[in-house]
Write an enzyme that holds these catalytic residues in place. Sequence first.
Site, PDB file in Angstrom:
ATOM      1  N   LYS A   1      12.830   3.688   0.456  1.00  0.00           N
ATOM      2  CA  LYS A   1      13.363   2.848  -0.622  1.00  0.00           C
ATOM      3  C   LYS A   1      14.829   3.214  -0.856  1.00  0.00           C
ATOM      4  O   LYS A   1      15.204   4.385  -0.719  1.00  0.00           O
ATOM      5  CB  LYS A   1      12.518   3.088  -1.882  1.00  0.00           C
ATOM      6  CG  LYS A   1      12.841   2.169  -3.050  1.00  0.00           C
ATOM      7  CD  LYS A   1      11.855   2.404  -4.201  1.00  0.00           C
ATOM      8  CE  LYS A   1      12.158   1.554  -5.407  1.00  0.00           C
ATOM      9  NZ  LYS A   1      11.186   1.750  -6.507  1.00  0.00           N
TER      10      LYS A   1
ATOM     11  N   SER B   1       9.127  -2.391  -8.417  1.00  0.00           N
ATOM     12  CA  SER B   1      10.416  -2.517  -7.782  1.00  0.00           C
ATOM     13  C   SER B   1      10.420  -2.136  -6.299  1.00  0.00           C
ATOM     14  O   SER B   1      11.383  -2.465  -5.599  1.00  0.00           O
ATOM     15  CB  SER B   1      11.445  -1.655  -8.527  1.00  0.00           C
ATOM     16  OG  SER B   1      11.094  -0.292  -8.434  1.00  0.00           O
TER      17      SER B   1
ATOM     18  N   SER C   1       5.832   0.810  -9.932  1.00  0.00           N
ATOM     19  CA  SER C   1       6.601   0.247  -8.818  1.00  0.00           C
ATOM     20  C   SER C   1       6.094   0.555  -7.419  1.00  0.00           C
ATOM     21  O   SER C   1       6.588  -0.020  -6.448  1.00  0.00           O
ATOM     22  CB  SER C   1       8.057   0.680  -8.917  1.00  0.00           C
ATOM     23  OG  SER C   1       8.686  -0.110  -9.870  1.00  0.00           O
TER      24      SER C   1
HETATM   25  N1  GLN Z   1       8.445  -2.778 -13.885  1.00  0.00           N
HETATM   26  C1  GLN Z   1       8.712  -1.515 -14.496  1.00  0.00           C
HETATM   27  C2  GLN Z   1      10.140  -1.462 -14.974  1.00  0.00           C
HETATM   28  O1  GLN Z   1      10.815  -2.406 -14.817  1.00  0.00           O
HETATM   29  C3  GLN Z   1       8.424  -0.413 -13.545  1.00  0.00           C
HETATM   30  C4  GLN Z   1       9.482  -0.178 -12.570  1.00  0.00           C
HETATM   31  C5  GLN Z   1       9.289   1.075 -11.757  1.00  0.00           C
HETATM   32  O2  GLN Z   1       8.189   1.624 -11.670  1.00  0.00           O
HETATM   33  N2  GLN Z   1      10.380   1.537 -11.180  1.00  0.00           N
HETATM   34  O3  GLN Z   1      10.589  -0.512 -15.522  1.00  0.00           O
END
Ligand code: GLN
Length: 452
Positions: A59, A134, A158
């Site tokens: 990532k 994400s 995410s």
């Molecule tokens: N959707 C969540 C956020 O926007 C989780 C994102 C994540 O786990 N990086 O914070």
Amino acid sequence: MKQKSQITLKQAMSLKQGEMEEIKLDLLKKIESTKELNAYIQTPIMQEKDKGKIPILIKDNICVKDSEVTCASKILHGFTSPYNATVVEKLLDSNMCAFGRANMDEFGMGSTTEKSCYGRTKNPCDTSRVPGGSSGGSAAAIAAGIAIASLGSDTGGSIRQPASYCGVVGLKPTYGRVSRYGLVAYSSSLEQIGPITQNVEDASLLLDIISGKCNKDSTCMSLESTCTFSQLNPDKSFKIAILEDFIQEASESVQNAYSQTIKILESMGHTLIPKKMLNLDYHITTYYIIAMAEASANLARFDGVRYGSRLEGKNLADLYFNSRSQFGDEVKKRILLGSFVLSSGYYDAYYLQAQKVRTLIKQQYNEIFQDCDMIFLPVAPDVAPTFDSTKSSLEMYLSDIYTIGVNLAGLPAISIPVQKDPLPIGMQFITKSFEEQNILDIAFGLERELGL
Ligand code: GLN
């Protein structure tokens, strides 16, 4: 696009050097021919130093020495990491290497991978839909057969949610199990790096490789690396809590998948115990107050002076303003809200209160774990949405309802597909801190039973 098969990580581990190089060349061809997915933000480069090593997709918020890390943000364009994240060092020690950069929501803030400066990633199971986020690039690449295994990060779901939307396996380790050194911080008290893979065995293998103590991260526990793979046992029976009150929030197809899987788990000899938990709305508000507060503090360093590409201005204030204008709207909003909840006069009302509710949420998990080994829950309230169907940020935040409690409590959880057609649906097992073996065992058993 149909899901493609790919050699698994377990199979790759027994290949000879030359065979591995052929696999990499083949991967490169496949990556080229699936460019429209936009899972990779740059085509990987074959490097002499990585000859024979197993390629792992990383990532774009995990540092790889001498390679650009941008968190899918314009502000980090041109930033080359001078060092490897600990997880990357650990891959290298195990005859693996970083290979390619996966698309993501800017700084990990999002649930769809639509909020990337590189444009959105498509879900390979249905290209009119989001891959989740994400870590959407990591999950989409596994589902499309254009990566053997990948690493993502999970701050509020995410890893698990994109895995669920794309029909692959995602593991969020216990907080402190895997070093965060070299992971660009979004919300430091919530996030962990973890594997996104084709199956449970590969997730277990990769966890064993990336876990373990690290003297560069004081929040990483002084524990040896896990040894889950050699102990995987699909036949063990568990006491599993089910939270039926929570399921009202989910779509019909997710509710059906949940009840069908419960029946299968029972037929496999597990005991299912109904439990209750605090209203899930508290999870969302608590998570977003804490995550935004930490984000505002963590992202303060990207100002064009300490970090981040500099856009000059008439004076210093102008330089800061221009440089920080490179953040996308979602990131800006979170920095503003985070600064607000931390500001004097509001700190007690929001941030401190959220920390108290966080303790309460942790206690609730502990109570359930007094007579249950784990909790079984859906990963997301619905299947992957189509592009642009999430209208507001609030709607997007609400879709994190089943994943963020795990991060608030620092627990490990695994997402596995229980349905692949017509669209993938994932379910998660959540267990006590540092008991990843439990959820890997049950997921391994269920995977075998479902034969997906
Ligand atoms: N959707 C969540 C956020 O926007 C989780 C994102 C994540 O786990 N990086 O914070």
